[in-house]
Write a protein that holds these residues in place. Sequence first.
Motif, PDB file in Angstrom:
ATOM      1  N   LEU A 131       0.822  -1.212   0.000  1.00 51.10           N
ATOM      2  CA  LEU A 131       0.000   0.000   0.000  1.00 51.10           C
ATOM      3  C   LEU A 131       0.858   1.265   0.000  1.00 51.10           C
ATOM      4  O   LEU A 131       0.567   2.232  -0.711  1.00 51.10           O
ATOM      5  CB  LEU A 131      -0.935  -0.007   1.216  1.00 51.10           C
ATOM      6  CG  LEU A 131      -2.102  -1.000   1.174  1.00 51.10           C
ATOM      7  CD1 LEU A 131      -2.830  -0.992   2.513  1.00 51.10           C
ATOM      8  CD2 LEU A 131      -3.067  -0.649   0.052  1.00 51.10           C
ATOM      9  N   LEU A 132       1.918   1.247   0.797  1.00 51.83           N
ATOM     10  CA  LEU A 132       2.804   2.419   0.849  1.00 51.83           C
ATOM     11  C   LEU A 132       3.521   2.634  -0.475  1.00 51.83           C
ATOM     12  O   LEU A 132       3.701   3.775  -0.924  1.00 51.83           O
ATOM     13  CB  LEU A 132       3.814   2.251   1.988  1.00 51.83           C
ATOM     14  CG  LEU A 132       3.241   2.266   3.411  1.00 51.83           C
ATOM     15  CD1 LEU A 132       4.334   1.977   4.424  1.00 51.83           C
ATOM     16  CD2 LEU A 132       2.585   3.613   3.714  1.00 51.83           C
ATOM     17  N   GLY A 139      -1.484   8.425  -6.750  1.00 55.06           N
ATOM     18  CA  GLY A 139      -1.648   9.872  -6.862  1.00 55.06           C
ATOM     19  C   GLY A 139      -2.225  10.274  -8.209  1.00 55.06           C
ATOM     20  O   GLY A 139      -3.094  11.157  -8.287  1.00 55.06           O
ATOM     21  N   TYR A 140      -1.768   9.605  -9.282  1.00 58.46           N
ATOM     22  CA  TYR A 140      -2.287   9.916 -10.611  1.00 58.46           C
ATOM     23  C   TYR A 140      -3.730   9.443 -10.768  1.00 58.46           C
ATOM     24  O   TYR A 140      -4.532  10.096 -11.454  1.00 58.46           O
ATOM     25  CB  TYR A 140      -1.396   9.272 -11.678  1.00 58.46           C
ATOM     26  CG  TYR A 140      -0.008   9.859 -11.724  1.00 58.46           C
ATOM     27  CD1 TYR A 140       0.224  11.089 -12.312  1.00 58.46           C
ATOM     28  CD2 TYR A 140       1.071   9.182 -11.163  1.00 58.46           C
ATOM     29  CE1 TYR A 140       1.499  11.646 -12.350  1.00 58.46           C
ATOM     30  CE2 TYR A 140       2.352   9.724 -11.197  1.00 58.46           C
ATOM     31  CZ  TYR A 140       2.550  10.956 -11.789  1.00 58.46           C
ATOM     32  OH  TYR A 140       3.811  11.493 -11.813  1.00 58.46           O
ATOM     33  N   VAL A 141      -4.053   8.312 -10.148  1.00 55.22           N
ATOM     34  CA  VAL A 141      -5.429   7.828 -10.198  1.00 55.22           C
ATOM     35  C   VAL A 141      -6.351   8.791  -9.447  1.00 55.22           C
ATOM     36  O   VAL A 141      -7.464   9.094  -9.907  1.00 55.22           O
ATOM     37  CB  VAL A 141      -5.532   6.402  -9.607  1.00 55.22           C
ATOM     38  CG1 VAL A 141      -6.960   5.895  -9.657  1.00 55.22           C
ATOM     39  CG2 VAL A 141      -4.612   5.448 -10.349  1.00 55.22           C
ATOM     40  N   ILE A 142      -5.887   9.283  -8.293  1.00 53.58           N
ATOM     41  CA  ILE A 142      -6.671  10.259  -7.522  1.00 53.58           C
ATOM     42  C   ILE A 142      -6.855  11.548  -8.326  1.00 53.58           C
ATOM     43  O   ILE A 142      -7.933  12.157  -8.310  1.00 53.58           O
ATOM     44  CB  ILE A 142      -5.983  10.545  -6.179  1.00 53.58           C
ATOM     45  CG1 ILE A 142      -6.028   9.295  -5.287  1.00 53.58           C
ATOM     46  CG2 ILE A 142      -6.641  11.713  -5.457  1.00 53.58           C
ATOM     47  CD1 ILE A 142      -5.198   9.394  -4.031  1.00 53.58           C
ATOM     48  N   MET A 143      -5.806  11.944  -9.048  1.00 59.60           N
ATOM     49  CA  MET A 143      -5.922  13.138  -9.896  1.00 59.60           C
ATOM     50  C   MET A 143      -6.982  12.935 -10.979  1.00 59.60           C
ATOM     51  O   MET A 143      -7.780  13.844 -11.275  1.00 59.60           O
ATOM     52  CB  MET A 143      -4.562  13.433 -10.532  1.00 59.60           C
ATOM     53  CG  MET A 143      -4.522  14.756 -11.300  1.00 59.60           C
ATOM     54  SD  MET A 143      -2.928  14.999 -12.125  1.00 59.60           S
ATOM     55  CE  MET A 143      -1.837  15.038 -10.689  1.00 59.60           C
ATOM     56  N   MET A 227     -11.971   2.542 -10.030  1.00 59.99           N
ATOM     57  CA  MET A 227     -11.749   1.713  -8.851  1.00 59.99           C
ATOM     58  C   MET A 227     -10.916   0.481  -9.201  1.00 59.99           C
ATOM     59  O   MET A 227     -10.077   0.029  -8.404  1.00 59.99           O
ATOM     60  CB  MET A 227     -13.094   1.277  -8.256  1.00 59.99           C
ATOM     61  CG  MET A 227     -13.867   2.391  -7.587  1.00 59.99           C
ATOM     62  SD  MET A 227     -12.960   3.169  -6.228  1.00 59.99           S
ATOM     63  CE  MET A 227     -12.685   4.796  -6.896  1.00 59.99           C
ATOM     64  N   ASN A 228     -11.123  -0.055 -10.407  1.00 56.95           N
ATOM     65  CA  ASN A 228     -10.296  -1.182 -10.850  1.00 56.95           C
ATOM     66  C   ASN A 228      -8.858  -0.755 -11.067  1.00 56.95           C
ATOM     67  O   ASN A 228      -7.930  -1.558 -10.892  1.00 56.95           O
ATOM     68  CB  ASN A 228     -10.876  -1.780 -12.141  1.00 56.95           C
ATOM     69  CG  ASN A 228     -12.109  -2.631 -11.871  1.00 56.95           C
ATOM     70  OD1 ASN A 228     -12.240  -3.217 -10.809  1.00 56.95           O
ATOM     71  ND2 ASN A 228     -13.017  -2.682 -12.826  1.00 56.95           N
ATOM     72  N   LEU A 229      -8.671   0.504 -11.475  1.00 65.24           N
ATOM     73  CA  LEU A 229      -7.306   1.028 -11.588  1.00 65.24           C
ATOM     74  C   LEU A 229      -6.620   1.033 -10.224  1.00 65.24           C
ATOM     75  O   LEU A 229      -5.446   0.679 -10.099  1.00 65.24           O
ATOM     76  CB  LEU A 229      -7.326   2.439 -12.169  1.00 65.24           C
ATOM     77  CG  LEU A 229      -7.546   2.567 -13.679  1.00 65.24           C
ATOM     78  CD1 LEU A 229      -7.632   4.029 -14.071  1.00 65.24           C
ATOM     79  CD2 LEU A 229      -6.431   1.879 -14.453  1.00 65.24           C
ATOM     80  N   PHE A 230      -7.368   1.441  -9.188  1.00 67.64           N
ATOM     81  CA  PHE A 230      -6.842   1.405  -7.824  1.00 67.64           C
ATOM     82  C   PHE A 230      -6.391  -0.005  -7.460  1.00 67.64           C
ATOM     83  O   PHE A 230      -5.283  -0.217  -6.959  1.00 67.64           O
ATOM     84  CB  PHE A 230      -7.910   1.868  -6.833  1.00 67.64           C
ATOM     85  CG  PHE A 230      -7.805   3.314  -6.471  1.00 67.64           C
ATOM     86  CD1 PHE A 230      -6.719   3.797  -5.765  1.00 67.64           C
ATOM     87  CD2 PHE A 230      -8.802   4.204  -6.820  1.00 67.64           C
ATOM     88  CE1 PHE A 230      -6.610   5.133  -5.431  1.00 67.64           C
ATOM     89  CE2 PHE A 230      -8.716   5.546  -6.497  1.00 67.64           C
ATOM     90  CZ  PHE A 230      -7.621   6.008  -5.791  1.00 67.64           C
ATOM     91  N   ILE A 231      -7.272  -0.959  -7.726  1.00 68.01           N
ATOM     92  CA  ILE A 231      -6.969  -2.356  -7.382  1.00 68.01           C
ATOM     93  C   ILE A 231      -5.748  -2.839  -8.159  1.00 68.01           C
ATOM     94  O   ILE A 231      -4.873  -3.527  -7.623  1.00 68.01           O
ATOM     95  CB  ILE A 231      -8.192  -3.247  -7.670  1.00 68.01           C
ATOM     96  CG1 ILE A 231      -9.353  -2.856  -6.748  1.00 68.01           C
ATOM     97  CG2 ILE A 231      -7.845  -4.721  -7.478  1.00 68.01           C
ATOM     98  CD1 ILE A 231     -10.669  -3.524  -7.087  1.00 68.01           C
ATOM     99  N   GLY A 232      -5.692  -2.463  -9.453  1.00 64.95           N
ATOM    100  CA  GLY A 232      -4.561  -2.875 -10.280  1.00 64.95           C
ATOM    101  C   GLY A 232      -3.244  -2.325  -9.766  1.00 64.95           C
ATOM    102  O   GLY A 232      -2.229  -3.037  -9.736  1.00 64.95           O
ATOM    103  N   VAL A 233      -3.245  -1.060  -9.349  1.00 63.51           N
ATOM    104  CA  VAL A 233      -2.024  -0.439  -8.817  1.00 63.51           C
ATOM    105  C   VAL A 233      -1.571  -1.144  -7.549  1.00 63.51           C
ATOM    106  O   VAL A 233      -0.383  -1.446  -7.363  1.00 63.51           O
ATOM    107  CB  VAL A 233      -2.268   1.064  -8.551  1.00 63.51           C
ATOM    108  CG1 VAL A 233      -1.127   1.650  -7.725  1.00 63.51           C
ATOM    109  CG2 VAL A 233      -2.405   1.822  -9.864  1.00 63.51           C
TER     110      VAL A 233
END
Length: 286
Positions: A131-132, A139-143, A227-233
């Motif tokens: 996670l860290l 950060g890019y996904v949040i953007m 959200m899938n991008l989050f999971i993928g990262v």
Amino acid sequence: MNKWSILAERLVKHRIFNALIFSLILLSAVVIGIETYAGLAEKYRTILVFLDRLIIFFFVTEIVIKLIARGNKPWKYFSDPWNVFDFIIVAVCLVPAGDTHFFAVLRILRVLRILRLITVFPKLRLIIGALLKSIPSMGYVIMLIGLLFYVYAIVGVFALGQADPLHFGDLHHAMVTLFKVLTLEGWTDIMNIHILGPVSEGNQQIVSLWPFLYFSSFILIGAMIIMNLFIGVIMNSMEESQKELAKELKGIKHKEKNTDELYREIIEKLDDLNKEIRNMKMSQQK
């Protein structure tokens, strides 16, 4: 390393010692949980205070033993981020109780002792580490999510604000509404305000379909794709962490193997030296 350092190192690596620390962390969690019940906390106050001090004492003792295990270089204890994490938690628990609000808040932070479970289980450490490591990529996904919220909020204010000022009256209300929609909690009620007409003879007719396209497209892009991008990262970071952990374990095994080989060579040389000494003694006797 002196004998005390060697003894401390063996103690730290011993299975019983680690099991004791794990049991103390669980006991700490139970004690803090009981304190949330005012009646039980008052009834067993003396026992709870004793257990709390006993747990802190053992935690401090654990840190001292680990420092001793480092021999003449105790500062190497802080080279491990998880040791620093443990040290900070224990230091917070040592803050004395006081009447001020500041000290009261610090004492509440005793609940952080439960987080020491992370350092006990390697799998938990792997997840937290992943996670860290995923924070820079996230950060890019949040953007991207921020841009999505901003664009859809502006469209919602101009297109839906007049009919529904409660949810789309201005930019910040629209963004809060979109956050509720993204959680999929009650989003159909918000959408129905815009697609259904007035009640006529007990029925409601769909008067417009474009609000449906607005909400459904936002949910598909936001909730499904991003959200899938989050999971993928996160999954990618976990794979990297697993590879690093496997590499470290392989390095440790290699070092242990080299140590064993070096030990055998020393024993063989000592045996050869003893044989030479015996031969010399025998030749002198002759």
